[in-house]
Structures are given as structure tokens and as C-alpha cells.
Design a protein around this motif. Structure first.
Motif, PDB file in Angstrom:
ATOM      1  N   SER A  48       0.841  -1.203   0.000  1.00  0.00           N
ATOM      2  CA  SER A  48       0.000   0.000   0.000  1.00  0.00           C
ATOM      3  C   SER A  48       0.878   1.256   0.000  1.00  0.00           C
ATOM      4  O   SER A  48       2.093   1.190   0.226  1.00  0.00           O
ATOM      5  N   GLU A  57       0.800   3.535   2.239  1.00  0.00           N
ATOM      6  CA  GLU A  57       1.340   3.697   3.594  1.00  0.00           C
ATOM      7  C   GLU A  57       2.552   2.793   3.815  1.00  0.00           C
ATOM      8  O   GLU A  57       3.568   3.216   4.380  1.00  0.00           O
ATOM      9  N   GLU A  58       2.443   1.538   3.373  1.00  0.00           N
ATOM     10  CA  GLU A  58       3.560   0.605   3.568  1.00  0.00           C
ATOM     11  C   GLU A  58       4.810   1.067   2.811  1.00  0.00           C
ATOM     12  O   GLU A  58       5.931   0.922   3.293  1.00  0.00           O
ATOM     13  N   LYS A  97      -2.599  10.808   0.960  1.00  0.00           N
ATOM     14  CA  LYS A  97      -3.378  10.548   2.171  1.00  0.00           C
ATOM     15  C   LYS A  97      -4.719   9.909   1.809  1.00  0.00           C
ATOM     16  O   LYS A  97      -5.178   8.989   2.468  1.00  0.00           O
ATOM     17  N   ARG A 141      -5.187   8.020  -0.651  1.00  0.00           N
ATOM     18  CA  ARG A 141      -4.951   6.685  -1.218  1.00  0.00           C
ATOM     19  C   ARG A 141      -4.144   5.783  -0.286  1.00  0.00           C
ATOM     20  O   ARG A 141      -3.563   4.798  -0.728  1.00  0.00           O
ATOM     21  N   LEU A 142      -4.111   6.117   0.989  1.00  0.00           N
ATOM     22  CA  LEU A 142      -3.233   5.469   1.952  1.00  0.00           C
ATOM     23  C   LEU A 142      -3.248   3.944   1.910  1.00  0.00           C
ATOM     24  O   LEU A 142      -2.207   3.300   2.018  1.00  0.00           O
ATOM     25  N   ARG A 143      -4.424   3.344   1.746  1.00  0.00           N
ATOM     26  CA  ARG A 143      -4.529   1.875   1.801  1.00  0.00           C
ATOM     27  C   ARG A 143      -4.491   1.233   0.409  1.00  0.00           C
ATOM     28  O   ARG A 143      -4.591   0.038   0.266  1.00  0.00           O
ATOM     29  N   GLN A 144      -4.397   2.077  -0.604  1.00  0.00           N
ATOM     30  CA  GLN A 144      -4.399   1.553  -1.974  1.00  0.00           C
ATOM     31  C   GLN A 144      -3.022   0.993  -2.336  1.00  0.00           C
ATOM     32  O   GLN A 144      -2.000   1.510  -1.885  1.00  0.00           O
ATOM     33  N   ARG A 145      -3.021  -0.078  -3.132  1.00  0.00           N
ATOM     34  CA  ARG A 145      -1.736  -0.624  -3.585  1.00  0.00           C
ATOM     35  C   ARG A 145      -1.032   0.370  -4.494  1.00  0.00           C
ATOM     36  O   ARG A 145      -1.668   0.955  -5.379  1.00  0.00           O
TER      37      ARG A 145
END
Ligand code: ATP
Ligand code: MG
Length: 236
Positions: free
Chosen positions: A94, A96-97, A127, A129-133
Motif C-alpha cells: 500500500s 502507507e507501507e 493521504k 490513497r493510503l490503503r491503496q496498492r
């Protein structure tokens, strides 16, 4: 000239191919300096050499007067961070990752959180798209993430290799605006671009590379206004 980053007489080979023939560049603290030049001129080789990824056959690279250590992670720890050509994100991770990976060698949790917020201030879309791959982002968003990930290592010197590659002119323009903001926040920038005109527009100075050599250098204005240089190296 003596600057913040000084590259002097840099020689790099790929096996029997002599890719850099003694390259000298200098980047002053707080400057944006562009390295421009056509395909195969040696721009990426120069970046990889500074980042410690390619072995150096001759010459020296110093930051603030001290020789850079040999290993890439030691160079990052000293504050020199490269955003490589074609971004090389962790596409299945993601947003974030990816940002966390940029801070992997830090353990100052509170300031990592603060730096993340700094990235979101620069690139609000990250922000959202934080969880988007990362692989599902648009080209421009991926470039923003690649820059933000590099900023998470807290560089004093940011090197960008062709950030405009594959981006529409308008997207490039807004991306380049953020490079100015990054510099205004105190980061020295070395920018490599085939897109010479737009790069020089935001730079203080520039170097033109040709076949593994520096063919011309000067303030961005001098390079942009020199008809011979425009014709010979900048394509117009
Ligand atoms: N892995 C490699 N093995 C052998 N030769 C290479 C390798 N990578 C680059 N070269 C050669 O080194 C020279 C410089 O290449 P480099 O990628 O640094 O140029 P560049 O200015 O970044 O070009 P581009 O604008 O296409 O990114 C070229 O002649 C290229 O063919
Ligand atoms: Mg390149």
C-alpha cells in the motif's frame, strides 16, 4: 568549485564499456542542479555511482567535504537519497507501507509520523490513497509516492532520476512545483532529466552530459539562452 556534493573525475565502467569518462559536478547546499542530456549520455550511471550502487573506477565523491562511504545504505544514512528512474515502488504494498519502507532505518517513531504528515501536506492525494496498492496509482501519483518515500529517509540531498518520465506536461509542471517546495524546506536537489527545458526552468544551474562527459555547464539561464547549446544538446 567546492560545493555540498562534489563529484570529481568520476569514472565508471560496465564491464568493458567505459560509461563515465571523468565527470565533475558540484552541487551547492540549497541548490537545485539539473543534469540533462540525451538517451545513453550517462545520467543514470552518474546517479547510481553517487548512490553507491555502481562501483567507481576512478575519481571521488564527497558530501560536505567528506568522502561518501562505499555502501548504498550508509550513503542513505548520511542523507543522500535517490529516487530511481521508473520509480521502483513496492507495487503490491500500500501507499502507507511504501512510506514506512522509506523510514525503515529510522526508529524515531514520533518524527516518522510527523514526516508522514509532511508528505501528505506536499502530496495530499497520498493521504486519500493510503490503503491503496502502489501499483494501482496513476503515473503521477506513483512518482509522488516515490519522492515521498525518499523524503521519509530525511535526506539533506535528494537525487531524482527522470521524475517526469511518462507524465503529461501539466502533471510534470505540478510535480516540479513540489520539487521547488522540497528545496525551500532545506533539501538540496540533484535532478536528472531528458526533459531539459522544464528541468532547467526550476534549476539554479545545470550540466549537459554527452557520451559520458560533461559537455557544457552554467546557470540555467545561460544554458537556456545559449543558442548553440540549445541546438546541440537540448533539441531546439
Ligand atoms: N547495465 C548496463 N550494462 C552495460 N552498459 C550499460 C548498462 N547501463 C547503461 N549502460 C550504458 O552506459 C551508457 C550510459 O547509460 P545511462 O543509462 O547512464 O544513460 P542515461 O543518460 O541515463 O540515458 P537515459 O536518458 O536513456 O536514461 C550507455 O551507453 C548505456 O548503454
Ligand atoms: Mg537514465
Amino acid at each position: 568549485m567546492s560545493g555540498y556534493l562534489d563529484v570529481s573525475g568520476l569514472q565508471i565502467y560496465y564491464g568493458g564499456i567505459h560509461a563515465l569518462h571523468g565527470v565533475d559536478i558540484s552541487v551547492g547546499r540549497g541548490e537545485i542542479v539539473s543534469v540533462v542530456g540525451v538517451n545513453g549520455a550517462g545520467k543514470s550511471t552518474l546517479m547510481w555511482g553517487i548512490a553507491g550502487v555502481l562501483p567507481i573506477a576512478g575519481g571521488s565523491i564527497t558530501l560536505d567535504g567528506r568522502r561518501l562511504p562505499p555502501k548504498p545504505h550508509e550513503i542513505v544514512a548520511l542523507g543522500v537519497s535517490l529516487v530511481p528512474e521508473r520509480r521502483r515502488l513496492f507495487t503490491t504494498l500500500s501507499v502507507e507501507e511504501n512510506l514506512v519502507m522509506g523510514a525503515i532505518r529510522r526508529n524515531d517513531r514520533d518524527s516518522i509520523e510527523r514526516d508522514k504528515e509532511g508528505c501528505f501536506a506536499l502530496y495530499p492525494v497520498l493521504k486519500e490513497r493510503l490503503r491503496q496498492r502502489a501499483g494501482t496509482l496513476s503515473g503521477g501519483e506513483q512518482q509522488m509516492l516515490a519522492i515521498a518515500r525518499a523524503l521519509m529517509s530525511r535526506p539533506s540531498m535528494l537525487m531524482l532520476d527522470e521524475p517526469s518520465l511518462g507524465l503529461a506536461p501539466m502533471v510534470t509542471e505540478s510535480l516540479f512545483d513540489t520539487i521547488l517546495r522540497i528545496r525551500d524546506d532545506g533539501v538540496t536537489v540533484l535532478l536528472v532529466e531528458q526533459n531539459a527545458f522544464q528541468a532547467l526552468e526550476i534549476s539554479d544551474r545545470g550540466y549537459v552530459m554527452q557520451s559520458g562527459n560533461i559537455a557544457a555547464s552554467g546557470t540555467s539561464r545561460e544554458l537556456l539562452e545559449n543558442t548553440l547549446i540549445r541546438k546541440a544538446y537540448l533539441g531546439g
